[in-house]
Design an enzyme around this catalytic site. Structure first.
Site, PDB file in Angstrom:
ATOM      1  N   ASP A  21       2.092  -2.374   4.332  1.00 27.53           N
ATOM      2  CA  ASP A  21       1.145  -1.500   3.633  1.00 27.53           C
ATOM      3  C   ASP A  21       0.819  -1.895   2.192  1.00 27.53           C
ATOM      4  O   ASP A  21       1.716  -2.221   1.424  1.00 27.53           O
ATOM      5  CB  ASP A  21       1.719  -0.078   3.504  1.00 27.53           C
ATOM      6  CG  ASP A  21       2.353   0.437   4.758  1.00 27.53           C
ATOM      7  OD1 ASP A  21       2.287  -0.225   5.790  1.00 27.53           O
ATOM      8  OD2 ASP A  21       2.934   1.540   4.686  1.00 27.53           O
ATOM      9  N   GLN A  37       4.173  -3.433   0.449  1.00 32.39           N
ATOM     10  CA  GLN A  37       5.465  -3.451   1.133  1.00 32.39           C
ATOM     11  C   GLN A  37       5.822  -4.909   1.384  1.00 32.39           C
ATOM     12  O   GLN A  37       5.035  -5.644   1.994  1.00 32.39           O
ATOM     13  CB  GLN A  37       5.368  -2.685   2.457  1.00 32.39           C
ATOM     14  CG  GLN A  37       5.273  -1.191   2.262  1.00 32.39           C
ATOM     15  CD  GLN A  37       6.608  -0.591   1.865  1.00 32.39           C
ATOM     16  OE1 GLN A  37       7.457  -0.358   2.691  1.00 32.39           O
ATOM     17  NE2 GLN A  37       6.795  -0.338   0.577  1.00 32.39           N
ATOM     18  N   SER A  81       6.638   2.987   1.177  1.00 32.44           N
ATOM     19  CA  SER A  81       5.309   3.094   0.574  1.00 32.44           C
ATOM     20  C   SER A  81       5.180   4.241  -0.415  1.00 32.44           C
ATOM     21  O   SER A  81       5.899   5.233  -0.345  1.00 32.44           O
ATOM     22  CB  SER A  81       4.267   3.251   1.669  1.00 32.44           C
ATOM     23  OG  SER A  81       4.068   2.005   2.280  1.00 32.44           O
TER      24      SER A  81
HETATM   25  C1  FRU Z   1       3.524   2.362   7.478  1.00 36.16           C
HETATM   26  C2  FRU Z   1       4.985   2.481   7.132  1.00 36.16           C
HETATM   27  C3  FRU Z   1       5.212   3.569   6.097  1.00 36.16           C
HETATM   28  C4  FRU Z   1       6.499   3.163   5.457  1.00 36.16           C
HETATM   29  C5  FRU Z   1       6.373   1.663   5.446  1.00 36.16           C
HETATM   30  C6  FRU Z   1       7.672   0.936   5.605  1.00 36.16           C
HETATM   31  O1  FRU Z   1       3.142   1.121   7.932  1.00 36.16           O
HETATM   32  O2  FRU Z   1       5.744   2.718   8.304  1.00 36.16           O
HETATM   33  O3  FRU Z   1       5.206   4.870   6.630  1.00 36.16           O
HETATM   34  O4  FRU Z   1       6.634   3.699   4.176  1.00 36.16           O
HETATM   35  O5  FRU Z   1       5.509   1.317   6.506  1.00 36.16           O
HETATM   36  O6  FRU Z   1       7.504  -0.434   5.402  1.00 36.16           O
END
Ligand code: FRU
Length: 469
Positions: A21, A37, A81
């Site tokens: 993300d 991320q 995130s």
């Molecule tokens: C969405 C997600 C978020 C989380 C992140 C973890 O793609 O699952 O909800 O914060 O990725 O990497």
């Protein structure tokens, strides 16, 4: 040396390692900051860090040092995130601390602050918001805060689901200082086939209306809709800041391709709402992992509301990537045709097709012999499709969307080494997909699937570098 066969020329990607993300998309001290991320130690998902890039024009990005690492008890299994906001000259990141998940555990919200936009210090009283205990909120999935300011107060939406785990929902909180948060309400929740967990909620004002964006997991496939593992969509409405309830219209998809998820929005200083999504998909085959990296971001897209729908067009700043063009006008073709100067592994293609004077047609992108990614328009059903069955390595499938028929079908297509983003009819529909062709597959072929195809206009722009190679 990194193998750049699929590494983007102008889309944000990490130098090495895995990204998912977009996070913390914001403006701070006159620059756009985008975090993501990030797992820097392999091309697979792992304990999440926040990678960081900065840009002064949304088109040319520079890498900055990693902003957050999972090094505290409350985020030890990942800095998940979240979002960013400027306050009193400082840049605040509000993110989810992950403890234990996906193998049991919990999630809470944490804060980090910077006064140069580069080095971040985690707040000593983290976590600022523990998982809720309530009979209508499931505390184990409680993540992805998106913070904004309205009339002197801070608000944030957080992704969640009900206790039974059958319905996604968004929680609204308010705060005076970003540190103490009060729960307002469950702002919106899934009704019917709208998913069992809403990730990455975002909130923005577009053309005077409130828009809630979210990424639901678990939507059931409906014919050719909701085909991906997870989906991203939106609802237009009005947030009642007193009750915390978002009164809204229908849920609809943001993108019809196979690789678009977890978008984030930010408001520019001139009031536009710009969105960037993850240009990849959970559980998809990602051949670039062989090259030591995985995942890219979409181009920034400007949001508008037209005929009650949210539409997205490429941010105008992307025009600064253009480095020369060729144009062809008013062509009637009856056999597959390539046009002078219209080819490449990267570039921006604009094509306007006179549908009244044409029969069905296809456009082959990144083509060479049998290898090609096919865009196809079926006039009778006004269906526009993208097909990756012969795209090269990677997933082999197709996606489609039914358009409102227009006399002139307008396509604006961003091609980068392993992606295509197709904006149809000024953003009425967007299809975003990864593709993994050979570097030699560069042709673009206009293919009449009948006797006639009338191309009102075709322009191809060569694009320059937007990210370090
Ligand atoms: C969405 C997600 C978020 C989380 C992140 C973890 O793609 O699952 O909800 O914060 O990725 O990497």
């Amino acid at each position: 040396m990194k193998n750049n066969r699929w590494y983007p020329l102008y889309h944000v990607a990490a130098p090495v390692g895995w990204i998912n993300d977009p996070n913390g998309f914001c403006t701070y001290k006159g620059q756009y900051h985008l975090f993501y991320q990030y797992h820097p130690y392999s091309a697979q998902w792992g304990p999440m860090h926040w990678g960081h890039v900065v840009s002064s024009d949304l088109a040319h990005w520079k890498h900055l040092p990693i902003a957050l690492r999972p090094d505290e008890s409350y985020d030890r299994d990942g800095c998940f995130s979240g979002s960013a906001i400027e306050h009193d000259g400082k840049l605040y990141l509000m993110y989810t601390g992950n403890v234990g998940l996906p193998n049991g555990g919990y999630q809470d919200q944490a804060l980090a602050v910077s006064d140069d936009g580069i080095r971040f210090t985690k707040y000593e009283e983290n976590p600022i918001l523990p998982a809720p205990t309530s009979d209508s909120i499931n505390g184990s999935d409680f993540r992805d805060p998106k913070v904004w300011k309205k009339d002197g107060k801070f608000y944030c939406v957080i992704g969640s689901k009900n206790v039974e785990g059958t319905h996604g929902q968004v929680l609204l909180y308010e705060s005076d200082d970003l540190k103490d948060w009060r729960f307002k309400n469950i702002s919106a929740r899934a009704e019917g086939n709208e998913g069992n967990m809403w990730e990455c909620p975002n909130f923005c004002e577009v053309d005077g209306q409130d828009v809630l964006i979210m990424s639901p997991m678990g939507i059931e496939r409906e014919e050719n809709k909701f085909v991906n593992a997870v989906d991203s969509g939106y609802m237009i409405g009005k947030l009642d800041y007193y009750t915390g309830i978002f009164n809204h219209g229908e849920f609809d998809l943001l993108d019809y391709g196979s690789d678009f998820y977890a978008p984030q929005v930010t408001q520019t200083e001139d009031g536009r709402c710009i969105m960037i999504g993850w240009l990849a998909m959970w559980f998809a085959d990602m051949p670039e992992q062989q090259d030591g990296w995985a995942g890219t971001m979409t181009v920034p897209r400007e949001l508008h509301i037209r005929n009650g729908k949210l539409v997205s067009v490429p941010a105008k700043e992307l025009e600064s990537l253009r480095e020369g063009s060729v144009s062809h006008k008013n062509l009637n073709i009856s056999v597959p045709t390539q046009l002078d100067g219209v080819k490449g592994v990267t570039g921006e293609l604009i094509a306007e097709i006179d549908t009244a004077k044409s029969e069905n047609f296809s456009i082959a992108l990144r083509a060479d012999g049998d290898e090609k990614t096919l865009l196809t328009y079926d006039k009778e059903t006004a269906t526009f499709a993208i097909n990756r069955e012969n795209s090269g390595a990677g997933p082999k499938d197709g996606r489609e969307v039914v358009l409102t028929p227009e006399e002139i079908l307008k396509l604006r297509i961003y091609i980068d080494r392993s992606s295509i983003e197709v904006f149809v009819n000024d953003g009425a529909a967007v299809l975003t997909s990864r593709i993994y062709p050979a570097e030699t597959s560069q042709d673009i072929i206009f293919i009449p699937n009948g006797d006639k195809l009338t191309l009102k206009q075709v322009t191809f722009y060569k694009l320059g570098q937007g990210i370090a190679q």
